[in-house]
Design an enzyme around this catalytic site. Sequence first.
Site, PDB file in Angstrom:
ATOM      1  N   ARG A   3      91.507  60.483  82.961  1.00 46.64           N
ATOM      2  CA  ARG A   3      91.388  61.014  81.613  1.00 46.64           C
ATOM      3  C   ARG A   3      89.978  60.781  81.100  1.00 46.64           C
ATOM      4  O   ARG A   3      89.350  59.776  81.395  1.00 46.64           O
ATOM      5  CB  ARG A   3      92.403  60.328  80.698  1.00 46.64           C
ATOM      6  CG  ARG A   3      92.512  60.973  79.341  1.00 46.64           C
ATOM      7  CD  ARG A   3      93.734  60.497  78.609  1.00 46.64           C
ATOM      8  NE  ARG A   3      94.108  59.153  79.009  1.00 46.64           N
ATOM      9  CZ  ARG A   3      95.016  58.454  78.348  1.00 46.64           C
ATOM     10  NH1 ARG A   3      95.593  58.964  77.300  1.00 46.64           N
ATOM     11  NH2 ARG A   3      95.346  57.257  78.744  1.00 46.64           N
ATOM     12  N   GLY A  53     103.338  58.845  82.109  1.00 47.05           N
ATOM     13  CA  GLY A  53     101.918  59.131  82.290  1.00 47.05           C
ATOM     14  C   GLY A  53     101.170  58.947  80.988  1.00 47.05           C
ATOM     15  O   GLY A  53     101.546  58.127  80.147  1.00 47.05           O
ATOM     16  N   CYS A  54     100.122  59.717  80.786  1.00 48.50           N
ATOM     17  CA  CYS A  54      99.326  59.628  79.562  1.00 48.50           C
ATOM     18  C   CYS A  54     100.215  59.841  78.344  1.00 48.50           C
ATOM     19  O   CYS A  54     100.923  60.843  78.253  1.00 48.50           O
ATOM     20  CB  CYS A  54      98.225  60.684  79.591  1.00 48.50           C
ATOM     21  SG  CYS A  54      97.346  60.857  78.031  1.00 48.50           S
ATOM     22  N   PHE A  55     100.165  58.911  77.403  1.00 48.59           N
ATOM     23  CA  PHE A  55     101.070  59.013  76.257  1.00 48.59           C
ATOM     24  C   PHE A  55     100.748  60.168  75.317  1.00 48.59           C
ATOM     25  O   PHE A  55     101.581  60.558  74.506  1.00 48.59           O
ATOM     26  CB  PHE A  55     101.182  57.701  75.484  1.00 48.59           C
ATOM     27  CG  PHE A  55      99.921  56.938  75.196  1.00 48.59           C
ATOM     28  CD1 PHE A  55      98.701  57.557  74.986  1.00 48.59           C
ATOM     29  CD2 PHE A  55      99.970  55.542  75.113  1.00 48.59           C
ATOM     30  CE1 PHE A  55      97.543  56.827  74.707  1.00 48.59           C
ATOM     31  CE2 PHE A  55      98.829  54.791  74.827  1.00 48.59           C
ATOM     32  CZ  PHE A  55      97.617  55.443  74.623  1.00 48.59           C
ATOM     33  N   TRP A  56      99.569  60.756  75.416  1.00 50.41           N
ATOM     34  CA  TRP A  56      99.250  61.896  74.552  1.00 50.41           C
ATOM     35  C   TRP A  56     100.246  63.035  74.759  1.00 50.41           C
ATOM     36  O   TRP A  56     100.736  63.627  73.796  1.00 50.41           O
ATOM     37  CB  TRP A  56      97.850  62.412  74.845  1.00 50.41           C
ATOM     38  CG  TRP A  56      96.735  61.469  74.527  1.00 50.41           C
ATOM     39  CD1 TRP A  56      96.788  60.343  73.770  1.00 50.41           C
ATOM     40  CD2 TRP A  56      95.379  61.590  74.980  1.00 50.41           C
ATOM     41  NE1 TRP A  56      95.544  59.745  73.720  1.00 50.41           N
ATOM     42  CE2 TRP A  56      94.668  60.482  74.455  1.00 50.41           C
ATOM     43  CE3 TRP A  56      94.705  62.507  75.785  1.00 50.41           C
ATOM     44  CZ2 TRP A  56      93.307  60.290  74.696  1.00 50.41           C
ATOM     45  CZ3 TRP A  56      93.353  62.310  76.031  1.00 50.41           C
ATOM     46  CH2 TRP A  56      92.655  61.215  75.485  1.00 50.41           C
TER      47      TRP A  56
END
Length: 226
Positions: A3, A53-56
């Site tokens: 990221r 995965g990426c919390f976004w």
Amino acid sequence: MRRAALLMAAGALTFASACQQPAFAAEKVVEAPAAARKASEGKGLKTAIFAGGCFWGVEAVFSHTKGVTSAVSGYHGGTKRQADYSLVSSGVTDHVEAVKVTYDPSVVRYDELLRIFFSVVIDPTLKNRQGPDRGAHYNAELIPLSAEQRTVARSYLAQLRKSGKWDAPIVTSVEPARTFYAAETYHQDFAAKNPRHGYILRWDAPKVAALKRLYPALYRAEFRRN
């Protein structure tokens, strides 16, 4: 970490260009089956934790889901001292990036949240990675916060493993609940605040689009801000 790096400057965030990231194949959307075991949680708001995965992206999808009243990005599995983005993203903690979801089961049941999660948020055949991100802190996990959620989660995983929907074994696990620590303020509502960010456009906007396409009755156009 794949990221784009977060850089703090004068109280604002500057991000490296997403074009500098390596190219990866697009994530495959697999429509998961409806749960055979429906959740029965009674009245009142309920809460569950999802690591994907990426919390976004996890937050973005659930923030567009009807019945969800709050989706908070944070860290789960480690200590309070470790609950810091610079530490978690370095891979040296026991945390996974996670999202605490509060929802109204009279609008959206826990099993329906699971179906959305497996259909558009994660690839359940991947261990310690999702999308372009690599590391144990990106592992996909279900963290139930009640006995009913735990029963439904385990039943649904068993159902998915028998479904034949995926070409590889499902490795997503059900984990015991530990303390959840909210992430830094700049991570909250990240997709809503940064809709043109390269990472959001490449990896997370398609997940929200898939939610709208696959589950229009549960899609909410308005982003539920925390």
